[in-house]
Design a protein around this motif. Sequence first.
Motif, mmCIF file in Angstrom:
data_model
loop_
_atom_site.group_PDB
_atom_site.id
_atom_site.type_symbol
_atom_site.label_atom_id
_atom_site.label_comp_id
_atom_site.label_asym_id
_atom_site.label_seq_id
_atom_site.Cartn_x
_atom_site.Cartn_y
_atom_site.Cartn_z
ATOM 1 N N ILE A 143 47.156 44.453 36.620
ATOM 2 C CA ILE A 143 46.380 44.845 37.797
ATOM 3 C C ILE A 143 44.998 44.210 37.695
ATOM 4 O O ILE A 143 44.318 44.352 36.674
ATOM 5 N N ILE A 144 44.605 43.512 38.769
ATOM 6 C CA ILE A 144 43.319 42.816 38.770
ATOM 7 C C ILE A 144 42.350 43.372 39.811
ATOM 8 O O ILE A 144 41.216 42.918 39.908
ATOM 9 N N HIS A 145 42.815 44.373 40.587
ATOM 10 C CA HIS A 145 41.946 44.943 41.609
ATOM 11 C C HIS A 145 42.518 46.266 42.111
ATOM 12 O O HIS A 145 43.722 46.376 42.344
ATOM 13 N N ILE A 146 41.635 47.256 42.287
ATOM 14 C CA ILE A 146 41.958 48.524 42.961
ATOM 15 C C ILE A 146 40.785 48.811 43.882
ATOM 16 O O ILE A 146 39.636 48.821 43.431
ATOM 17 N N GLY A 147 41.060 49.030 45.157
ATOM 18 C CA GLY A 147 39.966 49.324 46.082
ATOM 19 C C GLY A 147 40.464 49.732 47.454
ATOM 20 O O GLY A 147 41.679 49.824 47.684
ATOM 21 N N THR A 148 39.544 49.954 48.346
ATOM 22 C CA THR A 148 39.907 50.360 49.702
ATOM 23 C C THR A 148 40.386 49.188 50.546
ATOM 24 O O THR A 148 40.965 49.374 51.592
ATOM 25 N N LYS A 149 40.133 47.968 50.079
ATOM 26 C CA LYS A 149 40.630 46.757 50.706
ATOM 27 C C LYS A 149 41.249 45.888 49.628
ATOM 28 O O LYS A 149 40.824 45.909 48.483
ATOM 29 N N GLY A 150 42.238 45.101 50.015
ATOM 30 C CA GLY A 150 42.858 44.192 49.064
ATOM 31 C C GLY A 150 42.018 42.952 48.857
ATOM 32 O O GLY A 150 41.075 42.683 49.609
ATOM 33 N N LEU A 151 42.341 42.176 47.849
ATOM 34 C CA LEU A 151 41.594 40.947 47.578
ATOM 35 C C LEU A 151 41.686 39.967 48.739
ATOM 36 O O LEU A 151 40.747 39.232 48.990
ATOM 37 N N GLY A 152 42.792 39.964 49.446
ATOM 38 C CA GLY A 152 42.963 39.051 50.571
ATOM 39 C C GLY A 152 42.080 39.367 51.767
ATOM 40 O O GLY A 152 41.864 38.522 52.619
ATOM 41 N N SER A 153 41.536 40.571 51.829
ATOM 42 C CA SER A 153 40.729 40.934 52.987
ATOM 43 C C SER A 153 39.242 40.922 52.687
ATOM 44 O O SER A 153 38.438 41.356 53.484
ATOM 45 N N LYS A 154 38.851 40.405 51.542
ATOM 46 C CA LYS A 154 37.424 40.332 51.192
ATOM 47 C C LYS A 154 36.785 39.150 51.856
ATOM 48 O O LYS A 154 37.351 38.177 52.146
#
Length: 154
Positions: A143-154
């Motif tokens: 796992i490289i990211h946990i958040g309210t938005k995915g990495l693709g939507s940054k």
Amino acid sequence: MSTKTRTALTAGVLAVALGLGVTAQASAGSARSVAGDPSDNLTRIADFYGSYIDAVSDPDGSGGLPTALRAYYLDPAYAKVLAAWEEREHANGVLQAQNTPLRWKVTEAGTAKNRTEAVVTLTWSRNVTTKLHVDMTRNTHKIIHIGTKGLGSK
């Protein structure tokens, strides 16, 4: 009450009782099953969240299991980012909350060349849920990211 009425009433009660028995058996249904594939990122994310939530909600104490699960499933560099988030927010970074959810569900949200994104829906009470976007690499299954938005939507 006449014999004919009593017989009809008894037959009606018996029919209702038998009907409820059939309904109860039908609602029991067949045995549930859960399947997984260790090479599938969606399965791995679901395994992580299921195990992690079990560990942090264990009433007998989970010892070091949450830490061990983090070490196994999180990318080491991301684990440092998550620890900094937890220090700043005073919350559990995996759950992005201070409490433990009642239920969880993992849904695939898309794939990129080198990662899979899933949406983890955490249920806190009857009508309260939150959604977390979790990104996992395809090659290392970390796992490289946990958040309210995915990495693709940054």
